[in-house]
Scaffold this motif. Structure first.
Motif, PDB file in Angstrom:
ATOM      1  N   ASP A  40      20.909  17.563   4.144  1.00  0.00           N
ATOM      2  CA  ASP A  40      20.155  17.317   2.913  1.00  0.00           C
ATOM      3  C   ASP A  40      19.492  15.949   2.937  1.00  0.00           C
ATOM      4  N   LEU A  41      20.228  14.945   3.395  1.00  0.00           N
ATOM      5  CA  LEU A  41      19.686  13.594   3.463  1.00  0.00           C
ATOM      6  C   LEU A  41      18.513  13.527   4.438  1.00  0.00           C
ATOM      7  N   LEU A  42      18.643  14.202   5.571  1.00  0.00           N
ATOM      8  CA  LEU A  42      17.555  14.211   6.553  1.00  0.00           C
ATOM      9  C   LEU A  42      16.306  14.868   5.979  1.00  0.00           C
ATOM     10  N   GLY A  43      16.480  15.942   5.250  1.00  0.00           N
ATOM     11  CA  GLY A  43      15.330  16.595   4.613  1.00  0.00           C
ATOM     12  C   GLY A  43      14.644  15.689   3.612  1.00  0.00           C
ATOM     13  N   GLU A  44      15.443  14.955   2.829  1.00  0.00           N
ATOM     14  CA  GLU A  44      14.863  14.028   1.865  1.00  0.00           C
ATOM     15  C   GLU A  44      14.136  12.887   2.572  1.00  0.00           C
ATOM     16  N   LEU A  45      14.702  12.392   3.667  1.00  0.00           N
ATOM     17  CA  LEU A  45      14.048  11.323   4.426  1.00  0.00           C
ATOM     18  C   LEU A  45      12.730  11.796   5.039  1.00  0.00           C
ATOM     19  N   ARG A  46      12.712  13.019   5.543  1.00  0.00           N
ATOM     20  CA  ARG A  46      11.468  13.564   6.098  1.00  0.00           C
ATOM     21  C   ARG A  46      10.399  13.698   5.021  1.00  0.00           C
ATOM     22  N   ALA A  47      10.799  14.171   3.854  1.00  0.00           N
ATOM     23  CA  ALA A  47       9.844  14.309   2.758  1.00  0.00           C
ATOM     24  C   ALA A  47       9.310  12.943   2.339  1.00  0.00           C
ATOM     25  N   PHE A  48      10.200  11.954   2.265  1.00  0.00           N
ATOM     26  CA  PHE A  48       9.777  10.599   1.900  1.00  0.00           C
ATOM     27  C   PHE A  48       8.815  10.027   2.933  1.00  0.00           C
ATOM     28  N   ALA A  49       9.143  10.196   4.217  1.00  0.00           N
ATOM     29  CA  ALA A  49       8.283   9.665   5.274  1.00  0.00           C
ATOM     30  C   ALA A  49       6.915  10.337   5.253  1.00  0.00           C
ATOM     31  N   GLY A  50       6.883  11.637   5.048  1.00  0.00           N
ATOM     32  CA  GLY A  50       5.604  12.348   4.973  1.00  0.00           C
ATOM     33  C   GLY A  50       4.761  11.868   3.808  1.00  0.00           C
ATOM     34  N   GLU A  51       5.406  11.666   2.666  1.00  0.00           N
ATOM     35  CA  GLU A  51       4.676  11.189   1.497  1.00  0.00           C
ATOM     36  C   GLU A  51       4.178   9.757   1.710  1.00  0.00           C
ATOM     37  N   ALA A  52       5.010   8.918   2.321  1.00  0.00           N
ATOM     38  CA  ALA A  52       4.610   7.533   2.569  1.00  0.00           C
ATOM     39  C   ALA A  52       3.431   7.480   3.540  1.00  0.00           C
ATOM     40  N   LEU A  53       3.460   8.283   4.592  1.00  0.00           N
ATOM     41  CA  LEU A  53       2.350   8.307   5.542  1.00  0.00           C
ATOM     42  C   LEU A  53       1.075   8.823   4.892  1.00  0.00           C
ATOM     43  N   GLU A  54       1.213   9.815   4.044  1.00  0.00           N
ATOM     44  CA  GLU A  54       0.043  10.353   3.348  1.00  0.00           C
ATOM     45  C   GLU A  54      -0.580   9.308   2.425  1.00  0.00           C
ATOM     46  N   LEU A  55       0.261   8.599   1.683  1.00  0.00           N
ATOM     47  CA  LEU A  55      -0.253   7.559   0.790  1.00  0.00           C
ATOM     48  C   LEU A  55      -0.864   6.398   1.576  1.00  0.00           C
ATOM     49  N   ALA A  56      -0.274   6.048   2.723  1.00  0.00           N
ATOM     50  CA  ALA A  56      -0.822   4.974   3.553  1.00  0.00           C
ATOM     51  C   ALA A  56      -2.192   5.364   4.100  1.00  0.00           C
ATOM     52  N   ALA A  57      -2.333   6.601   4.529  1.00  0.00           N
ATOM     53  CA  ALA A  57      -3.627   7.062   5.044  1.00  0.00           C
ATOM     54  C   ALA A  57      -4.674   7.070   3.937  1.00  0.00           C
ATOM     55  N   LYS A  58      -4.258   7.478   2.747  1.00  0.00           N
ATOM     56  CA  LYS A  58      -5.195   7.493   1.624  1.00  0.00           C
ATOM     57  C   LYS A  58      -5.637   6.075   1.288  1.00  0.00           C
ATOM     58  N   ARG A  59      -4.697   5.151   1.264  1.00  0.00           N
ATOM     59  CA  ARG A  59      -5.036   3.757   0.947  1.00  0.00           C
ATOM     60  C   ARG A  59      -5.920   3.142   2.032  1.00  0.00           C
ATOM     61  N   GLU A  60      -5.646   3.486   3.289  1.00  0.00           N
ATOM     62  CA  GLU A  60      -6.476   2.984   4.384  1.00  0.00           C
ATOM     63  C   GLU A  60      -7.906   3.493   4.238  1.00  0.00           C
ATOM     64  N   THR A  61      -8.062   4.751   3.872  1.00  0.00           N
ATOM     65  CA  THR A  61      -9.395   5.316   3.664  1.00  0.00           C
ATOM     66  C   THR A  61     -10.117   4.595   2.532  1.00  0.00           C
ATOM     67  N   GLU A  62      -9.383   4.317   1.448  1.00  0.00           N
ATOM     68  CA  GLU A  62      -9.981   3.589   0.320  1.00  0.00           C
ATOM     69  C   GLU A  62     -10.429   2.194   0.748  1.00  0.00           C
ATOM     70  N   LEU A  63      -9.591   1.498   1.512  1.00  0.00           N
ATOM     71  CA  LEU A  63      -9.946   0.144   1.944  1.00  0.00           C
ATOM     72  C   LEU A  63     -11.124   0.157   2.910  1.00  0.00           C
ATOM     73  N   ARG A  64     -11.156   1.136   3.809  1.00  0.00           N
ATOM     74  CA  ARG A  64     -12.284   1.231   4.738  1.00  0.00           C
ATOM     75  C   ARG A  64     -13.580   1.483   3.981  1.00  0.00           C
ATOM     76  N   ALA A  65     -13.529   2.339   2.961  1.00  0.00           N
ATOM     77  CA  ALA A  65     -14.732   2.617   2.169  1.00  0.00           C
ATOM     78  C   ALA A  65     -15.147   1.381   1.378  1.00  0.00           C
ATOM     79  N   GLU A  66     -14.175   0.635   0.860  1.00  0.00           N
ATOM     80  CA  GLU A  66     -14.474  -0.551   0.056  1.00  0.00           C
ATOM     81  C   GLU A  66     -15.113  -1.664   0.897  1.00  0.00           C
ATOM     82  N   TYR A  67     -14.625  -1.846   2.113  1.00  0.00           N
ATOM     83  CA  TYR A  67     -15.132  -2.932   2.953  1.00  0.00           C
ATOM     84  C   TYR A  67     -16.167  -2.471   3.981  1.00  0.00           C
ATOM     85  N   GLY A  68     -16.528  -1.224   3.944  1.00  0.00           N
ATOM     86  CA  GLY A  68     -17.571  -0.715   4.820  1.00  0.00           C
ATOM     87  C   GLY A  68     -17.163  -0.635   6.276  1.00  0.00           C
ATOM     88  N   LEU A  69     -15.935  -0.339   6.536  1.00  0.00           N
ATOM     89  CA  LEU A  69     -15.456  -0.214   7.915  1.00  0.00           C
ATOM     90  C   LEU A  69     -15.417   1.262   8.288  1.00  0.00           C
TER      91      LEU A  69
END
Length: 81
Positions: A40-69
């Motif tokens: 159960d703990l491993l499943g929760e950790l996988r879900a957390f890691a997937g969500e964190a990576l998704e949010l990081a990618a979204k934020r990176e896309t926002e920053l690239r669009a903001e700074y024109g990269l």
């Protein structure tokens, strides 16, 4: 007579309760519960890691669009070992 019957039934109940608690503490039961908890703990950790990576990618896309990269350039020098 009623008092004896009460204490006899109370003793039977407590003996049954103690036996069930002791059986629940057997090593195979403890190991199974620990393994289930780990899965159960491993499943929760996988879900957390997937969500964190998704949010990081979204934020990176926002920053690239903001700074024109559009792309990340390669460094002009490399370190040789």
């Amino acid at each position: 007579m009623i008092r004896r019957l009460f204490y006899l039934s109370l003793g039977a109940f407590l003996a049954l309760w103690a036996v069930r608690k002791l059986q629940a503490m057997r090593p195979d039961h403890v190991a199974r519960r620990a393994a289930d908890g780990a899965v159960d703990l491993l499943g929760e950790l996988r879900a957390f890691a997937g969500e964190a990576l998704e949010l990081a990618a979204k934020r990176e896309t926002e920053l690239r669009a903001e700074y024109g990269l559009d792309t990340v350039g390669r460094p002009e020098h490399t370190f040789d070992r």
